[in-house]
Design a protein around this motif. Structure first.
Motif, PDB file in Angstrom:
ATOM      1  N   ALA A 133     -15.951  76.858 -90.932  1.00  0.00           N
ATOM      2  CA  ALA A 133     -14.498  76.078 -90.137  1.00  0.00           C
ATOM      3  C   ALA A 133     -14.752  76.393 -88.988  1.00  0.00           C
ATOM      4  O   ALA A 133     -14.368  75.317 -88.150  1.00  0.00           O
ATOM      5  N   LYS A 189     -16.954  72.871 -87.657  1.00  0.00           N
ATOM      6  CA  LYS A 189     -16.333  71.765 -87.720  1.00  0.00           C
ATOM      7  C   LYS A 189     -15.019  71.656 -86.729  1.00  0.00           C
ATOM      8  O   LYS A 189     -14.450  70.905 -86.530  1.00  0.00           O
ATOM      9  N   TYR A 190     -14.115  72.681 -86.945  1.00  0.00           N
ATOM     10  CA  TYR A 190     -12.471  72.655 -86.262  1.00  0.00           C
ATOM     11  C   TYR A 190     -12.629  72.984 -84.803  1.00  0.00           C
ATOM     12  O   TYR A 190     -11.408  72.484 -84.840  1.00  0.00           O
ATOM     13  N   LEU A 197     -10.067  71.441 -81.890  1.00  0.00           N
ATOM     14  CA  LEU A 197      -8.587  72.518 -82.108  1.00  0.00           C
ATOM     15  C   LEU A 197      -8.518  73.239 -80.133  1.00  0.00           C
ATOM     16  O   LEU A 197      -7.654  72.852 -80.219  1.00  0.00           O
ATOM     17  N   LYS A 257      -7.603  73.601 -92.297  1.00  0.00           N
ATOM     18  CA  LYS A 257      -7.385  72.860 -91.645  1.00  0.00           C
ATOM     19  C   LYS A 257      -6.352  72.553 -89.964  1.00  0.00           C
ATOM     20  O   LYS A 257      -6.157  73.139 -89.242  1.00  0.00           O
ATOM     21  N   SER A 258      -5.593  72.479 -91.316  1.00  0.00           N
ATOM     22  CA  SER A 258      -4.223  72.283 -91.177  1.00  0.00           C
ATOM     23  C   SER A 258      -3.524  73.831 -90.490  1.00  0.00           C
ATOM     24  O   SER A 258      -2.686  74.432 -89.970  1.00  0.00           O
ATOM     25  N   GLU A 286      -6.559  63.166 -84.792  1.00  0.00           N
ATOM     26  CA  GLU A 286      -6.462  64.366 -85.896  1.00  0.00           C
ATOM     27  C   GLU A 286      -6.542  62.814 -87.709  1.00  0.00           C
ATOM     28  O   GLU A 286      -6.962  63.833 -88.308  1.00  0.00           O
ATOM     29  N   TYR A 298      -3.490  62.998 -88.714  1.00  0.00           N
ATOM     30  CA  TYR A 298      -3.762  63.231 -89.415  1.00  0.00           C
ATOM     31  C   TYR A 298      -2.033  62.291 -90.675  1.00  0.00           C
ATOM     32  O   TYR A 298      -1.107  61.443 -89.547  1.00  0.00           O
TER      33      TYR A 298
END
Lengths: 161, 309
Positions: free
Chosen positions: A10, A13-14, A18, A56-57, A121, A123
């Protein structure tokens, strides 16, 4: 449940996304780094409770709420002092991207957050609803109003000064 | 009786087929006897019928109200299309509006520019966020090696914790004893181009008077040439300050760039300890910025970590 391996994955990846999000929200590298660190620290501490499919969320939710909390505190402090307009906004603009960046910075925090989550992102409205705690209609209204603001700003940056 | 004088009153009903059978026969006999009138009536049949024109009001979209305050109806349609949430009917309507109003085409183009692209920014401290992952088979495989390592670590820790022993890399505080440390400008100087945190060590003194203190500064990297130190001190010129720490934690001061290395250590502290430490800093006039482990001296930020009991 998030395993240490998934946690590290994570990070890879994020963390960038972020950090971008946090940086655009608060406009300060140190603050943005702190927000990212806080989010990952919280993820690590709660790794046994967090659904590995929703890492992620979970991270974006923490950054968003932390930013909003900080913003409210700062707004309160700022309201006690007199603030003037940033003179940089009276500069002339050379291209759309540059104007757009300025415009994003002038969006109210909630509108800024939802449009960044949407465009950067990718979303869905439903996911943004979960991250921000707003309802789906509010998310839609914020995104539509943010686009209206950005379009007006692109068309004539000076009219909003 | 239908004559050339009154035939006109029957023409319309004849053409529409509403005459009675008797009148219809009588009217057809009359037409047979008057071929010029028959020709005139037949020409009437060839005339195109008048139907209502398909006219529509061109600016309907301007009259419609948006569901979102501050936006026009057309803007709402354009954004819905951009957001990929428009219904087929809305798309059709927008297409129609654009075809009939060139200005709306430009408006749609302007809205397309509001789609944001993420900038190419990366988070610089990813490695510090990561935790070690050790898989079970590896542990079993190297059980003997790990056991030996643990024994060695215990031995080293015991040795280092001996009361008379100075830990070379940190400023150590004794539980329950009030101790005074003098931090000099050199201690707080940012360390250029170091690949690990520089941690200063001080000799503990029980006197509270600064002039009587002996301050020993060591670093694990070599920046200690007098000229270099003087340059750094001259650049930042922080005030020396003394600290009296009645808490039982090691305090490590490092420059801003290194703070993430200590992050998890600090995060492991309890809230009470954090608060105690914050209060302690505030009482000494040290401004705490952003996080508890940051202090600001002469507008430069330094990190402070509190580690281990």
């Amino acid at each position: 449940m998030v395993s240490p391996g998934q946690y590290n994955e994570a990070v890879d990846k994020y963390a960038d996304g972020l950090y971008r999000f946090a940086l655009k929200l608060c406009g300060d590298r140190d603050d943005a780094q702190d927000l990212v660190q806080d989010a990952f620290e919280k993820l690590w501490k709660n790794r046994k409770k967090v659904d590995s499919q929703k890492i992620k969320s979970y991270l974006f939710t923490i950054v968003y709420h932390k930013f909003i909390d900080n913003y409210r505190k700062k707004s309160f402090q700022a309201s006690l002092e007199e603030t003037g307009l940033d003179p940089s906004y009276t500069d002339s603009y050379s291209d759309v991207k540059e104007v757009l960046q300025k415009a994003i910075d002038r969006l109210p925090p909630a509108q800024k957050s939802v449009i960044l989550l949407r465009d950067w992102e990718g979303y869905s409205y439903k996911e943004i609803e979960q991250i921000t705690g707003l309802n789906e209609n509010q998310v839609k209204v914020y995104i539509f109003r943010a686009r209206k603001f950005l379009r007006d700003f692109i068309k004539d940056p000076k009219i909003l000064i | 009786m239908i004559t050339r004088k009154n035939y006109e009153t029957y023409v319309l009903d004849y053409l529409e087929g509403t005459l009675s059978e008797d009148l219809k026969k009588a009217f057809e006999n009359f037409l047979n006897q008057n071929p010029d009138i028959r020709e005139e009536i037949e020409s009437l049949c060839d005339m195109p019928s008048i139907t209502p024109q398909q006219e529509s009001f061109p600016g309907k979209h301007r009259l419609k109200a948006s569901t979102i305050k501050g936006l026009t109806y057309t803007e709402e349609l354009i954004i819905a299309e951009l957001e990929n949430i428009a219904t087929p009917e809305q798309r059709q309507e927008l297409k129609y509006i654009i075809n009939n109003d060139p200005q709306i085409k430009n408006l749609r183009l302007e809205y397309q520019h509001t789609k944001l692209q993420p900038p190419d920014i990366t988070y610089p401290y990813k490695n510090y966020l990561k935790h070690k992952v050790i898989s079970l088979p590896v542990i079993i495989k190297n059980a003997v090696a790990y056991a030996a390592l643990v024994i060695l670590l215990i031995a080293i820790t015991t040795f280092l914790r001996h009361p008379d022993r100075q830990i070379a890399t940190s400023l150590e505080l004794r539980p329950g004893i009030e101790q005074t440390f003098l931090l000099t400008p050199a201690d707080l100087a940012p360390m250029p181009r170091l690949n690990r945190p520089v941690i200063v060590k001080h000799n503990k003194q029980n006197t509270s008077h600064h002039s009587n203190k002996q301050t020993v500064t060591t670093t694990r990297d070599t920046i200690s040439s007098p000229q270099q130190t003087a340059q750094i001190v001259d650049r930042i010129k922080p005030k020396s300050f003394s600290v009296q720490v009645p808490i039982t934690h090691t305090i490590i001061i490092h420059n801003n760039q290194e703070k993430t290395k200590f992050y998890h250590t600090l995060a492991d502290l309890g809230t009470k300890t954090k608060k105690k430490f914050s209060t302690w800093l505030e009482e000494r006039g040290i401004k705490i910025t952003r996080r508890e482990f940051m202090i600001k001296i002469k507008n430069r930020s330094y990190g402070i970590s509190v580690a281990g009991k």
